[in-house]
Design a protein around this motif. Sequence first.
Motif, mmCIF file in Angstrom:
data_model
loop_
_atom_site.group_PDB
_atom_site.id
_atom_site.type_symbol
_atom_site.label_atom_id
_atom_site.label_comp_id
_atom_site.label_asym_id
_atom_site.label_seq_id
_atom_site.Cartn_x
_atom_site.Cartn_y
_atom_site.Cartn_z
ATOM 1 N N ASP A 1 0.903 -1.371 0.271
ATOM 2 C CA ASP A 1 0.187 0.189 -0.392
ATOM 3 C C ASP A 1 0.813 1.247 0.166
ATOM 4 O O ASP A 1 1.214 1.451 1.095
ATOM 5 C CB ASP A 1 -1.592 0.056 1.070
ATOM 6 C CG ASP A 1 -1.992 1.318 1.556
ATOM 7 O OD1 ASP A 1 -1.235 1.922 0.261
ATOM 8 O OD2 ASP A 1 -2.900 1.235 2.141
ATOM 9 N N ASP A 2 1.118 1.679 -1.135
ATOM 10 C CA ASP A 2 2.351 3.156 -1.655
ATOM 11 C C ASP A 2 1.267 3.970 -1.333
ATOM 12 O O ASP A 2 0.859 5.273 -2.332
ATOM 13 C CB ASP A 2 3.146 2.853 -2.574
ATOM 14 C CG ASP A 2 4.176 4.145 -2.461
ATOM 15 O OD1 ASP A 2 3.522 4.950 -2.249
ATOM 16 O OD2 ASP A 2 4.487 4.092 -3.786
ATOM 17 N N LYS B 1 -2.098 3.381 -3.916
ATOM 18 C CA LYS B 1 -1.317 2.054 -4.724
ATOM 19 C C LYS B 1 -1.089 0.743 -4.180
ATOM 20 O O LYS B 1 -0.480 1.135 -3.516
ATOM 21 C CB LYS B 1 -0.005 3.040 -5.099
ATOM 22 C CG LYS B 1 -0.588 4.514 -5.702
ATOM 23 C CD LYS B 1 0.916 4.397 -7.062
ATOM 24 C CE LYS B 1 0.239 6.158 -6.765
ATOM 25 N NZ LYS B 1 0.577 7.495 -5.422
ATOM 26 N N LYS B 2 -2.001 -0.148 -3.652
ATOM 27 C CA LYS B 2 -2.503 -0.873 -3.582
ATOM 28 C C LYS B 2 -2.150 -2.163 -4.798
ATOM 29 O O LYS B 2 -2.559 -2.658 -5.051
ATOM 30 C CB LYS B 2 -3.674 -0.961 -2.860
ATOM 31 C CG LYS B 2 -4.072 -0.251 -1.929
ATOM 32 C CD LYS B 2 -5.205 -0.611 -0.799
ATOM 33 C CE LYS B 2 -5.513 0.555 0.299
ATOM 34 N NZ LYS B 2 -6.896 0.377 0.633
ATOM 35 N N THR C 1 -5.339 -5.459 -7.175
ATOM 36 C CA THR C 1 -4.333 -4.555 -7.610
ATOM 37 C C THR C 1 -6.003 -3.390 -7.714
ATOM 38 O O THR C 1 -7.244 -3.810 -7.837
ATOM 39 C CB THR C 1 -3.474 -4.357 -8.613
ATOM 40 O OG1 THR C 1 -4.308 -3.885 -9.692
ATOM 41 C CG2 THR C 1 -2.610 -5.188 -8.692
ATOM 42 N N ASN C 2 -6.012 -2.178 -7.655
ATOM 43 C CA ASN C 2 -6.397 -1.104 -7.920
ATOM 44 C C ASN C 2 -7.579 -1.376 -9.264
ATOM 45 O O ASN C 2 -8.733 -0.476 -9.889
ATOM 46 C CB ASN C 2 -6.324 0.124 -7.553
ATOM 47 C CG ASN C 2 -5.746 0.756 -6.002
ATOM 48 O OD1 ASN C 2 -6.361 -0.011 -5.343
ATOM 49 N ND2 ASN C 2 -5.311 1.230 -5.823
ATOM 50 N N THR C 3 -6.288 -1.322 -9.800
ATOM 51 C CA THR C 3 -6.542 -1.766 -12.237
ATOM 52 C C THR C 3 -7.660 -3.376 -12.337
ATOM 53 O O THR C 3 -7.782 -2.928 -13.238
ATOM 54 C CB THR C 3 -5.596 -0.921 -12.602
ATOM 55 O OG1 THR C 3 -4.954 -1.922 -12.592
ATOM 56 C CG2 THR C 3 -5.588 0.183 -12.140
ATOM 57 N N TYR D 1 1.300 -2.801 -9.509
ATOM 58 C CA TYR D 1 1.763 -1.443 -8.571
ATOM 59 C C TYR D 1 2.527 -0.871 -9.616
ATOM 60 O O TYR D 1 2.455 0.560 -10.114
ATOM 61 C CB TYR D 1 2.312 -2.243 -8.000
ATOM 62 C CG TYR D 1 3.659 -0.997 -7.362
ATOM 63 C CD1 TYR D 1 2.641 -0.070 -6.213
ATOM 64 C CD2 TYR D 1 4.152 -1.030 -6.619
ATOM 65 C CE1 TYR D 1 3.619 0.973 -5.685
ATOM 66 C CE2 TYR D 1 5.655 -0.038 -6.478
ATOM 67 C CZ TYR D 1 4.833 1.101 -5.523
ATOM 68 O OH TYR D 1 5.534 1.735 -5.262
ATOM 69 N N ASP E 1 2.234 0.198 -13.066
ATOM 70 C CA ASP E 1 1.461 1.312 -13.435
ATOM 71 C C ASP E 1 1.276 1.689 -13.111
ATOM 72 O O ASP E 1 0.337 3.165 -13.747
ATOM 73 C CB ASP E 1 0.184 0.737 -14.284
ATOM 74 C CG ASP E 1 -0.913 -0.468 -12.947
ATOM 75 O OD1 ASP E 1 -0.339 -0.521 -11.733
ATOM 76 O OD2 ASP E 1 -1.951 -1.070 -13.450
ATOM 77 N N GLU E 2 0.231 1.849 -11.821
ATOM 78 C CA GLU E 2 -0.077 3.539 -10.749
ATOM 79 C C GLU E 2 1.308 3.737 -9.625
ATOM 80 O O GLU E 2 1.211 5.176 -10.291
ATOM 81 C CB GLU E 2 -0.629 2.600 -9.814
ATOM 82 C CG GLU E 2 -1.875 1.888 -9.973
ATOM 83 C CD GLU E 2 -2.935 1.539 -8.396
ATOM 84 O OE1 GLU E 2 -3.394 2.790 -7.689
ATOM 85 O OE2 GLU E 2 -2.945 0.875 -8.122
ATOM 86 N N ARG E 3 2.137 3.484 -9.908
ATOM 87 C CA ARG E 3 3.868 4.071 -9.082
ATOM 88 C C ARG E 3 4.799 4.019 -10.514
ATOM 89 O O ARG E 3 4.019 5.740 -10.527
ATOM 90 C CB ARG E 3 4.382 3.293 -8.560
ATOM 91 C CG ARG E 3 5.812 4.045 -8.309
ATOM 92 C CD ARG E 3 4.736 4.724 -6.761
ATOM 93 N NE ARG E 3 6.068 4.882 -6.137
ATOM 94 C CZ ARG E 3 6.700 6.087 -6.469
ATOM 95 N NH1 ARG E 3 6.502 6.426 -7.531
ATOM 96 N NH2 ARG E 3 7.119 6.658 -5.462
ATOM 97 N N ASN F 1 3.508 4.539 -13.879
ATOM 98 C CA ASN F 1 2.963 5.346 -14.978
ATOM 99 C C ASN F 1 3.632 3.736 -15.911
ATOM 100 O O ASN F 1 3.507 4.201 -17.586
ATOM 101 C CB ASN F 1 2.909 6.138 -15.648
ATOM 102 C CG ASN F 1 1.915 6.620 -16.744
ATOM 103 O OD1 ASN F 1 1.107 6.124 -16.437
ATOM 104 N ND2 ASN F 1 2.239 7.152 -17.644
#
Length: 653
Positions: free
Chosen positions: A172-173, A176-177, A200-202, A236, A238-240, A242
Amino acid sequence: MKNWKKKLIISLSIICLLLITAFIGFFIFRDSLLKKAIQNTTVELDHKYNSKFTVKDAHFESLTAISLSHITLVPKNADTLFSIQKMQTSINFWKLFTGNVQLGTLKIKNGYVQLVQKGNVKNFAAFLKKDSTSTVSTEKRDYAAFAYRIISKTLNLIPTDMKVENLKFKLDDNGKKATIDIQQLVLANSQMESAINVQTNTFAQRWRINGFADPRNKKADLHFFNRDTGAIKVPYFDERYNLISSFDSIRLNIENIDRSGGKLHIDGFTSIANLKINHPKIASKDVLIKKARFDYRLLLGSDFIAIDSSSIAQFNNIKFHPYLELNTASDTVYQLKVNIPKMKAQDFINSLPDGLFTHFQGMLAEGTFDYQLDFKFNKNKPDQLVFNSNIKKDNLKITKYGEANLNKLNGEFIYRAIIKNVLQRPILVGNNNPNYTPMGAISPYLKKCVLTTEDPSFYSHHGFINEAFKQSIVKNIKTKKFARGASTISMQLIKNVFLTREKTVSRKLEEILLVYILENNRIVSKERMLEVYFNIIEWGPNVYGIEEASRFYFQKEPSQLSFNECLYLARIIPSPKKFMYQFNDSGRLKEFATQQERFLTNIMLRRGLLAVDDTLYKANPLTISGPARSYLRIKVQDSTKLDSIAATDEFEF
């Protein structure tokens, strides 16, 4: 002789007695010893890492089997780092006598390990800090011994019989999980089976890692793939960052780990299928590598780490032998060698990753080539950098161009600059455009000045300047950032006409290959390249080509430009839209700009590009008289002072 045998028997008997006593003592007091060990660990974690370690219950189930329950580690004022409901393990008793811990079995049921960052607070931060009480060793590290020791200890902690159920790894950043839920992982008889859920979130997926794993003989052959249809997505990142990436499967093979003669050998291979990457700094489209494989031969000695040249790397149908070494025998030296054996040019083009070389799609070629790269960098002697790049061609020629048709440079074409993904106004490059200026109608000073500032060896190189590359690499290494490029006029022309200004890996790689093809196949003459360059480059806000630039700044025709004016136009090519910052509030060039002019003028004089007579008017201030004048931040004087200035011609604008 009899006395000697008698003493030996007595000594062996005493040793056996001591071992038996120690064994009996360990058996009787083993639970107490275990609790004492846990207590010492608790105190150490609290003292060093400000974390609370607890074990609700711990006991021996047999001579070497240990059972632990409700194990937690909680840093102070932070989220729990890990919590495990139940863990059972067995230890190789005899290995303990040699000072090594080797797990025989391991069972974990219901637990989680989590890394959490909330704002600037990390629940793992304390474990990243260096131990202030430890002393820095000045003794030189033996890479082979150190690596073998770490590998051996790690493999000893991997049991030969393992069963893991419901163990989650959570990240959990700041929202961003990602959660990797090992529902089941079983290792028995050197065979591994697993069932893993990822959330993940996506996206959500189900993974599987299966294959052969023998930690005692240091061998493995594992396959990583999706339990469902479709590619595996990397969580991870992808969110952290891109970075959107996926692949169909990964295979990791470890064939040999052996230390002999003071050297450590690690052999095996790894492969990946349909690797897809998307990141704005890599390319504007998805990059797809259909198949990649690396047969690695790692070699470590006391003072070096190397990927041996017998290793083979493969990307689609491109195979090459890499050699990479870090050597600290005397200085810290980095070395890279690449050898692409003779291959068909068409196979090379067909193997270029989709999305990374879009302008090469549809290109056809004949012939073969082989390639060698030699790079060497001494950290303590950076100016002695070695950079040699050599390609050998055999009947190599392009029979059909792809999206980038280099032949169009020889005729009339429409040029449209792309700035921040926006197409600019069309410019006709050819005699039907009244603003098009052939070389014969351009002041010869401009050619001399631009070649001096941009590309002094334009007429002699083949698209690249090795020495410039070396200097660029050295400076970028010294500054630890991309502080300097090594762009030639040929590269600028390719970038402007066929590519974009985006700063991506894709654009730079395409630029290098297109420039090589342009310069080494004699597609366009140097004179024609320079003429097109002068007629398309940006020379100010919405100002393209020398005709527009001459009028914008000086209200002149290109043939009428003086040396001062040509030198000015050459200097602003790197940042033409910032030309106004060259001037002070009186409309005169600032000191840094005049220093640049003096420096460049002296270079041109030394090279014989100028005669002393060419610089007679150098003392006269540069006059901006065209529409560019409105961009200058000139202080407005009162009418009396303006009349005085006009009368004395004290200032020029």
